[in-house]
Design a protein around this motif. Structure first.
Motif, PDB file in Angstrom:
ATOM      1  N   SER A  27     -58.625 -70.254  47.001  1.00  0.00           N
ATOM      2  CA  SER A  27     -57.374 -70.996  46.894  1.00  0.00           C
ATOM      3  C   SER A  27     -56.276 -70.064  46.387  1.00  0.00           C
ATOM      4  O   SER A  27     -56.541 -69.030  45.781  1.00  0.00           O
ATOM      5  N   SER A  54     -48.055 -75.350  42.618  1.00  0.00           N
ATOM      6  CA  SER A  54     -49.249 -76.082  43.006  1.00  0.00           C
ATOM      7  C   SER A  54     -50.293 -75.086  43.492  1.00  0.00           C
ATOM      8  O   SER A  54     -50.139 -73.885  43.284  1.00  0.00           O
ATOM      9  N   TYR A  55     -51.327 -75.577  44.143  1.00  0.00           N
ATOM     10  CA  TYR A  55     -52.337 -74.692  44.713  1.00  0.00           C
ATOM     11  C   TYR A  55     -52.813 -75.300  46.020  1.00  0.00           C
ATOM     12  O   TYR A  55     -52.605 -76.488  46.294  1.00  0.00           O
ATOM     13  N   ALA A  56     -53.462 -74.476  46.834  1.00  0.00           N
ATOM     14  CA  ALA A  56     -54.040 -74.964  48.079  1.00  0.00           C
ATOM     15  C   ALA A  56     -55.169 -74.025  48.506  1.00  0.00           C
ATOM     16  O   ALA A  56     -55.055 -72.811  48.346  1.00  0.00           O
ATOM     17  N   VAL A  60     -52.644 -72.951  55.416  1.00  0.00           N
ATOM     18  CA  VAL A  60     -52.956 -74.024  54.473  1.00  0.00           C
ATOM     19  C   VAL A  60     -52.781 -75.355  55.186  1.00  0.00           C
ATOM     20  O   VAL A  60     -51.893 -75.504  56.036  1.00  0.00           O
ATOM     21  N   LEU A  75     -51.989 -79.207  54.377  1.00  0.00           N
ATOM     22  CA  LEU A  75     -51.442 -79.994  53.278  1.00  0.00           C
ATOM     23  C   LEU A  75     -51.094 -81.404  53.738  1.00  0.00           C
ATOM     24  O   LEU A  75     -50.563 -81.588  54.835  1.00  0.00           O
ATOM     25  N   ALA A 133     -47.869 -84.689  49.752  1.00  0.00           N
ATOM     26  CA  ALA A 133     -47.907 -83.720  48.655  1.00  0.00           C
ATOM     27  C   ALA A 133     -46.523 -83.083  48.486  1.00  0.00           C
ATOM     28  O   ALA A 133     -45.847 -82.769  49.469  1.00  0.00           O
ATOM     29  N   HIS A 183     -45.613 -80.125  47.600  1.00  0.00           N
ATOM     30  CA  HIS A 183     -45.413 -78.802  48.191  1.00  0.00           C
ATOM     31  C   HIS A 183     -45.242 -78.879  49.709  1.00  0.00           C
ATOM     32  O   HIS A 183     -44.513 -78.068  50.280  1.00  0.00           O
ATOM     33  N   ALA A 184     -45.861 -79.823  50.379  1.00  0.00           N
ATOM     34  CA  ALA A 184     -45.667 -79.977  51.827  1.00  0.00           C
ATOM     35  C   ALA A 184     -44.249 -80.448  52.139  1.00  0.00           C
ATOM     36  O   ALA A 184     -43.604 -79.944  53.068  1.00  0.00           O
TER      37      ALA A 184
END
Length: 177
Positions: free
Chosen positions: A23, A38-40, A51, A53, A57, A59-60
């Motif tokens: 990740s 954030s993380y993915a 990624v 997503l 979310a 971040h998306a």
């Protein structure tokens, strides 16, 4: 030392770090310009990160509004020799949303599924999941104190890489009155 020689030296170390992590940390900005971290889970193909997503979310949403973001892949703190000098690579990226009707969609999903398993295939069949390709524009690799490298240009090692020699400096003592 030439950029090619440096890349030949640190390139395998960067690849090993990227291969060892599943990740990444992702820093994006909201519509108002507020930073969001954030993380993915990720996979790599053709010198880019992929990624998957959910569109709900943060971040998306952010990547669709502002495609410029930052990615960080860092050594696990439990295995690091020195907490303040963890092995890490960061990138300034430009995010591209890949339409699920595009041939690149299935290629990206396949790369992610090969790395993370059947869950990716299942998530990709849900309508709210979006595939992003994060294209590196520049970056920095830090091996420890005084051992940092910057790179510019596209790709995981950029087109130019340089040892950063303008490192830490001692604080000057204050003059006593």
């Amino acid at each position: 030392m030439s950029s090619e020689r440096i890349a030949g030296r640190v390139g395998p170390e960067i690849k090993a770090l990227l291969d060892s992590r599943k990740s990444l940390f992702l820093a994006s900005t909201t519509e108002e310009g507020t930073p969001y971290a954030s993380y993915a889970p990720f996979a790599i193909d053709n010198e880019c990160f992929y990624v998957l997503l959910s569109e709900i979310a943060v971040h998306a949403i952010n990547l669709q509004l502002n495609p410029f973001a930052s990615v960080l892949v860092v050594e696990d703190e439990d295995s690091a020799d020195q907490l303040f000098a963890r092995l890490r690579v960061s990138y300034q990226v430009q995010a591209k949303l890949i339409d699920n009707n595009d041939n690149a969609w299935q290629a990206g999903i396949d790369v992610l599924a090969n790395r993370h398993g059947e869950l990716i295939t299942n998530l990709s069949q849900l309508g709210d999941f979006k595939l992003f390709r994060l294209e590196p524009q520049s970056g920095r690799f830090v091996k420890g104190f005084g051992r940092a490298f910057s790179f510019t240009g596209a790709g995981l090692l950029g087109e130019e890489i340089a040892h950063m020699r303008d490192g830490h400096k001692k604080r000057e003592e204050s003059a006593q009155a």
